[in-house]
Structure formats: structure tokens, C-alpha cells
Write a protein that holds these residues in place. Structure first.
Motif, PDB file in Angstrom:
ATOM      1  N   GLU A   8       0.668   4.063  -2.914  1.00 52.88           N
ATOM      2  CA  GLU A   8       0.337   5.448  -2.565  1.00 52.88           C
ATOM      3  C   GLU A   8       1.389   6.429  -3.075  1.00 52.88           C
ATOM      4  OE1 GLU A   8       0.051   5.369   1.653  1.00 52.88           O
ATOM      5  OE2 GLU A   8      -1.733   4.072   1.652  1.00 52.88           O
ATOM      6  N   ASN A   9       2.656   6.004  -3.112  1.00 54.78           N
ATOM      7  CA  ASN A   9       3.750   6.932  -3.425  1.00 54.78           C
ATOM      8  C   ASN A   9       4.262   6.812  -4.855  1.00 54.78           C
ATOM      9  OD1 ASN A   9       4.511   8.444  -0.783  1.00 54.78           O
ATOM     10  ND2 ASN A   9       4.115   6.341  -0.139  1.00 54.78           N
ATOM     11  N   ASP A  19       0.821  -1.208   0.000  1.00 50.65           N
ATOM     12  CA  ASP A  19       0.000   0.000   0.000  1.00 50.65           C
ATOM     13  C   ASP A  19       0.857   1.261   0.000  1.00 50.65           C
ATOM     14  OD1 ASP A  19      -2.292  -1.522  -0.040  1.00 50.65           O
ATOM     15  OD2 ASP A  19      -2.610  -1.432   2.126  1.00 50.65           O
TER      16      ASP A  19
END
Length: 255
Positions: free
Chosen positions: A96-97, A92
Motif C-alpha cells: 500500500e505504501n 499489505d
């Protein structure tokens, strides 16, 4: 027989874990991870690598958005590489990044550093859907592998876009004979990767200005190296910009 390969400059991704580790020894914001990463990229490095471990003993989870933003806004030609063991939390964080590359390593939480490649016979089925999830998000997938000619095909079957040779055995040399033996393992593994077509090769672990020439001679088309500890040690004497420039020269880039 080793294949004839056209040499190419090898890209340099600098691992800044050691900088974060030093910062985390005190409840102060220095050394500033973003400022040093900016200096590294301004000196010509092609990317930044981080390894956020579950205990955040060096890279903190909150560092990732700031590093991603630095590269996107100030160095859009550079690459962001996040490495780690693919727990759901790690997956995750990566999604997300949005790094350009994720390098999956078989580290347990208590390990001080990566020290072996994946066992694809045991873990390949687990890795394949994870690789598909990353690739669906536009993130290139690299697997940390031991230098064994069987590994490239197993990595590709598990969804790899690239492999990263674990170069610890080459860097931890006891004799010239041992060095040549390990370089032969690397050459044979690289030959098998090329034979598959489309599987590019990275390398990392304990690489230095002194041992990079032998590695590049063994794999003239090596795409990228990820270097942290050795370059940071040099930077303590030289400063990060000059240390980066030294490594770039060894990797085939003009001074």
C-alpha cells in the motif's frame, strides 16, 4: 583471498523508530516524526527506514503514508525503506505504501530489536514467493543475514536483490581480536556476495561513528547503512542535522 574492490561512498538511511518510540510515551504529537524526518533528509541523509511492529510500539501503521508522501513530494531523490517480518498484514502495508526497498527480518513480535539473520534452509521456500510479490510491485527486496559466506547464495536463491549484514556481533565488541575476527567474517561474506554478481550489500545494527570506518574498510563497496539508535543518541547532544552530517562524513560524503 579478499578481492580488490573500488571504494564508494555508502548511502545513509536513518531509522526513525526511536523518535516514534519517544513520541508514543505520551498522548501528544511530539516529537513530530515528519518534522524530524524532514530535518534528517534536508541535512543530506539518503533515506528513511522504519520498522512497523505488530504492537505499533514505535512506528504506527498510520505513519507510513505520511512518510511516503514526505519523500515523494519533498525529497524525491531519497529512499523509503520499510523493514519487518513478512506477515500478510506487513506485506499489505508495504504494498500500500510503495517504499523503494523492503528489508525482511526474522523477528518475532516480542523481540525488542533484530538480533539475527534468516535461516534460509528453514525459511527460504516461504520467502521466495513473498519476494516475487514485492518485486512485481517494483519494490527492491533485501534480506537480513548473518555474516556467513554461505548466506549470500541462499539469500539470492530466496529472491533477494540485496542483503543486509547483521552487524550486532561486530558492534558489540569485547576486544580488538574479536573485532578483527568479525570483520573477517564480514569480508568473506562480502566476497561471496560479489562473486554472485548483482547482489548489493547493506548493513545495519548498532553502527556508530566510531565503528563505521572499520566496516567500510572491510566492505569498501557497501551500498547502504541503516542507522537509528546510535545516530539518535548523538542527536540528543548535537541535534539531528549535525548528527546526520557527522555520519555522512564518515561514510565518504563531502561535508
Amino acid at each position: 583471498m579478499t578481492q580488490t574492490v573500488t571504494p564508494r561512498p555508502t548511502l545513509l538511511s536513518v531509522n526513525v523508530n526511536a523518535v516514534a518510540y519517544l513520541r508514543n510515551r505520551r498522548a501528544v504529537p511530539w516529537p513530530n516524526l515528519i518534522d524530524i524526518s524532514r530535518a534528517i533528509l534536508a541535512a543530506g541523509a539518503h533515506g528513511i527506514t522504519v520498522h512497523p511492529r505488530p504492537d505499533e510500539r514505535h512506528i504506527r501503521f498510520c505513519d507510513l503514508p505520511a512518510l511516503s508522501r514526505l519523500i515523494a513530494e519533498e525529497f524525491p531523490q531519497a529512499e523509503f525503506n520499510i523493514e519487518g517480518y513478512p506477515t500478510r498484514h506487513f506485506i499489505d502495508l508495504v504494498l500500500e505504501n510503495k517504499p523503494h526497498q523492503v528489508t525482511l527480518v526474522p523477528d518475532t513480535p516480542e523481540q525488542s530489536t533484530s538480533d539475527h539473520g534468516w535461516d534460509f534452509a528453514q525459511d527460504g521456500e516461504m520467502l521466495r514467493p513473498i519476494a516475487e510479490e514485492f518485486r512485481a510491485a517494483g519494490i527492491r527486496v533485501s534480506y537480513f543475514v548473518d555474516t556467513n559466506p554461505d548466506e549470500p547464495a541462499l539469500a539470492m536463491a530466496a529472491g533477494a536483490d540485496r542483503i543486509e549484514f547483521y552487524t550486532g556481533p561486530y558492534a558489540d565488541l569485547c576486544s580488538a581480536e574479536t573485532a578483527q575476527q568479525e570483520l573477517e567474517n564480514i569480508r568473506r561474506t562480502a566476497d561471496q556476495a560479489r562473486a554472485l554478481g548483482g547482489l548489493m550489500m547493506n548493513a545495519g545494527h548498532d553502527l556508530t561513528v566510531e565503528n563505521l570506518p572499520g566496516l567500510r574498510q572491510a566492505v569498501p563497496d557497501l551500498a547502504e547503512v541503516s542507522i537509528g539508535h546510535g545516530l539518535t543518541a548523538d542527536a540528543l547532544m548535537l541535534g539531528f542535522p549535525e548528527a546526520v552530517r557527522r555520519y555522512l562524513r564518515v561514510l565518504g560524503h563531502p561535508a
